[in-house]
Structures are given as structure tokens and as C-alpha cells.
Write a protein that holds these residues in place. Structure first.
Motif, PDB file in Angstrom:
ATOM      1  N   UNK A  76       3.608  -1.544   7.854  1.00  0.00           N
ATOM      2  CA  UNK A  76       2.286  -1.737   7.260  1.00  0.00           C
ATOM      3  C   UNK A  76       2.294  -1.392   5.768  1.00  0.00           C
ATOM      4  N   UNK A  77       2.857  -0.247   5.418  1.00  0.00           N
ATOM      5  CA  UNK A  77       2.872   0.179   4.006  1.00  0.00           C
ATOM      6  C   UNK A  77       3.672  -0.821   3.166  1.00  0.00           C
ATOM      7  N   UNK A  78       4.809  -1.274   3.672  1.00  0.00           N
ATOM      8  CA  UNK A  78       5.628  -2.215   2.912  1.00  0.00           C
ATOM      9  C   UNK A  78       4.959  -3.580   2.796  1.00  0.00           C
ATOM     10  N   UNK A  79       4.322  -4.042   3.860  1.00  0.00           N
ATOM     11  CA  UNK A  79       3.640  -5.339   3.765  1.00  0.00           C
ATOM     12  C   UNK A  79       2.427  -5.259   2.857  1.00  0.00           C
ATOM     13  N   UNK A  80       1.714  -4.138   2.865  1.00  0.00           N
ATOM     14  CA  UNK A  80       0.590  -3.963   1.948  1.00  0.00           C
ATOM     15  C   UNK A  80       1.066  -3.921   0.500  1.00  0.00           C
ATOM     16  N   UNK A  81       2.187  -3.278   0.261  1.00  0.00           N
ATOM     17  CA  UNK A  81       2.762  -3.249  -1.082  1.00  0.00           C
ATOM     18  C   UNK A  81       3.163  -4.645  -1.530  1.00  0.00           C
ATOM     19  N   UNK A  82       3.745  -5.412  -0.628  1.00  0.00           N
ATOM     20  CA  UNK A  82       4.144  -6.782  -0.946  1.00  0.00           C
ATOM     21  C   UNK A  82       2.939  -7.642  -1.299  1.00  0.00           C
ATOM     22  N   UNK A  83       1.903  -7.584  -0.481  1.00  0.00           N
ATOM     23  CA  UNK A  83       0.709  -8.397  -0.718  1.00  0.00           C
ATOM     24  C   UNK A  83      -0.004  -7.953  -1.995  1.00  0.00           C
ATOM     25  N   UNK A  84      -0.135  -6.656  -2.190  1.00  0.00           N
ATOM     26  CA  UNK A  84      -0.842  -6.149  -3.363  1.00  0.00           C
ATOM     27  C   UNK A  84      -0.102  -6.498  -4.655  1.00  0.00           C
ATOM     28  N   UNK A  85       1.211  -6.364  -4.661  1.00  0.00           N
ATOM     29  CA  UNK A  85       1.972  -6.704  -5.863  1.00  0.00           C
ATOM     30  C   UNK A  85       1.956  -8.203  -6.137  1.00  0.00           C
ATOM     31  N   UNK A  86       1.979  -9.014  -5.085  1.00  0.00           N
ATOM     32  CA  UNK A  86       1.892 -10.461  -5.286  1.00  0.00           C
ATOM     33  C   UNK A  86       0.534 -10.836  -5.881  1.00  0.00           C
ATOM     34  N   UNK A  87      -0.527 -10.176  -5.426  1.00  0.00           N
ATOM     35  CA  UNK A  87      -1.846 -10.437  -5.993  1.00  0.00           C
ATOM     36  C   UNK A  87      -1.947  -9.949  -7.431  1.00  0.00           C
ATOM     37  N   UNK A  88      -1.264  -8.853  -7.759  1.00  0.00           N
ATOM     38  CA  UNK A  88      -1.262  -8.381  -9.140  1.00  0.00           C
ATOM     39  C   UNK A  88      -0.559  -9.370 -10.058  1.00  0.00           C
ATOM     40  N   UNK A  89       0.455 -10.052  -9.565  1.00  0.00           N
ATOM     41  CA  UNK A  89       1.131 -11.064 -10.375  1.00  0.00           C
ATOM     42  C   UNK A  89       0.213 -12.259 -10.592  1.00  0.00           C
ATOM     43  N   UNK A  90      -0.483 -12.666  -9.541  1.00  0.00           N
ATOM     44  CA  UNK A  90      -1.324 -13.857  -9.627  1.00  0.00           C
ATOM     45  C   UNK A  90      -2.621 -13.583 -10.391  1.00  0.00           C
TER      46      UNK A  90
END
Length: 164
Positions: A76-90
Motif C-alpha cells: 500500500x505505501x509503495x503503491x501510494x508513493x508511485x501514484x502520488x509521485x506520478x501525479x506530481x509529475x503530471x
């Protein structure tokens, strides 16, 4: 070989004009966000695959089921980090993960994945994930929160004696 490439990079950095330094730092932070998103996404996929592959081992004892729930909280923590960082890029560097779309979607996907391994794994992963989310929020507010000074309103009097 490594020293030469470092010198070339250092030469390019020092030769950039003064106005271009902000673009370079934004580019570097964007690259680190992309790399962090990719690494956390890959780690969550590898961890899920490993947990799924050894699902029978986790079903052998109660302690292993709890360990599986703990490891799924890391998914959960790793997938949340992945999604949050991808949104920060976009959407830009100031974008933050919110409760409704990002956190609940990542948590529900993690619970569904943990339910494939064991039902108790799903329950304990929710508990461990919420504890991890609490500490993640605490660390985030410690390092990234902006302190806004409060302004006191002037005291107003209603009626009564006037002082000289």
C-alpha cells in the motif's frame, strides 16, 4: 570513465546562464520524482508477486498471516508513493495525494490483493496500512508543511464605559 562523465556534467552545470538555474533544478526534481515513482511501482509489483507466489507459506500459521498483512501494508505505501509521485509529475510539484481518490483506491486495491492470499491478511493489512499512513502523514507535515502566522483580530468593545 566515470570521472570524465562527472567532469562533463560539472562543466555543463557551471556554463549554464544564471537565469537557467531554476529550470535545471525543476528538471532535476522532476527526474527524481519520476525515478521514485518507477522504483516504488516496481517494488510494489515485485512484493505483490512474491506474496502471491508464497501464499501457501503464509497460510501455514497465524503469525505468518500477520506478517503477510504487514508486508501488504508495504505494498500500500509503495503503491501510494508511485501514484502520488506520478501525479506530481503530471500536475506539478505542489500536488498532494488526497484521501478520496488516491488513498482509498490504493488501499482498496491492496486489500483486494491481500484477500487473494488470506482473508485475515486483508484485515491486518488495513490496520498496518492505517498506522503506516499516520506516520507517513506525520513525517510529511514535519518536512513539507508551511507555517502560516496567525493574525489576531483587534479587540472590540461593545458598550460600557469609555476610558480616557
Amino acid at each position: 570513465m566515470i570521472i570524465k562523465s562527472t567532469k562533463i556534467i560539472a562543466t555543463r552545470i557551471t556554463k549554464t546562464p544564471a537565469g537557467n538555474k531554476n529550470n535545471m533544478s525543476a528538471s532535476m526534481s522532476s527526474k527524481s520524482t519520476v525515478v521514485s515513482s518507477i522504483i516504488s511501482g516496481l517494488l510494489s509489483i515485485v512484493l505483490f508477486g512474491t506474496l502471491r507466489f508464497y501464499s501457501e507459506w503464509f497460510n501455514d500459521s497465524q503469525l505468518r498471516v500477520l506478517l503477510g498483512g504487514y508486508l501488504f501494508s508495504w505494498v500500500f505505501i509503495l503503491s501510494l508513493t508511485c501514484v502520488s509521485n506520478a501525479e506530481m509529475v503530471v500536475f506539478g510539484q505542489d500536488f498532494q495525494a488526497k484521501l478520496l481518490p488516491e488513498i482509498l483506491v490504493c488501499l482498496s486495491l491492496t486489500v483486494a490483493a491481500a484477500g487473494i492470499v488470506h482473508r485475515v491478511c486483508a484485515t491486518t493489512s488495513v490496520l498496518f496500512s492505517l498506522v503506516g499512513l499516520y506516520f507517513l502523514n506525520r513525517i510529511s507535515t514535519k518536512y513539507y508543511s508551511i507555517q502560516v502566522p496567525t493574525v489576531d483580530a483587534p479587540a472590540t468593545r461593545k458598550g460600557g464605559k469609555k476610558f480616557k
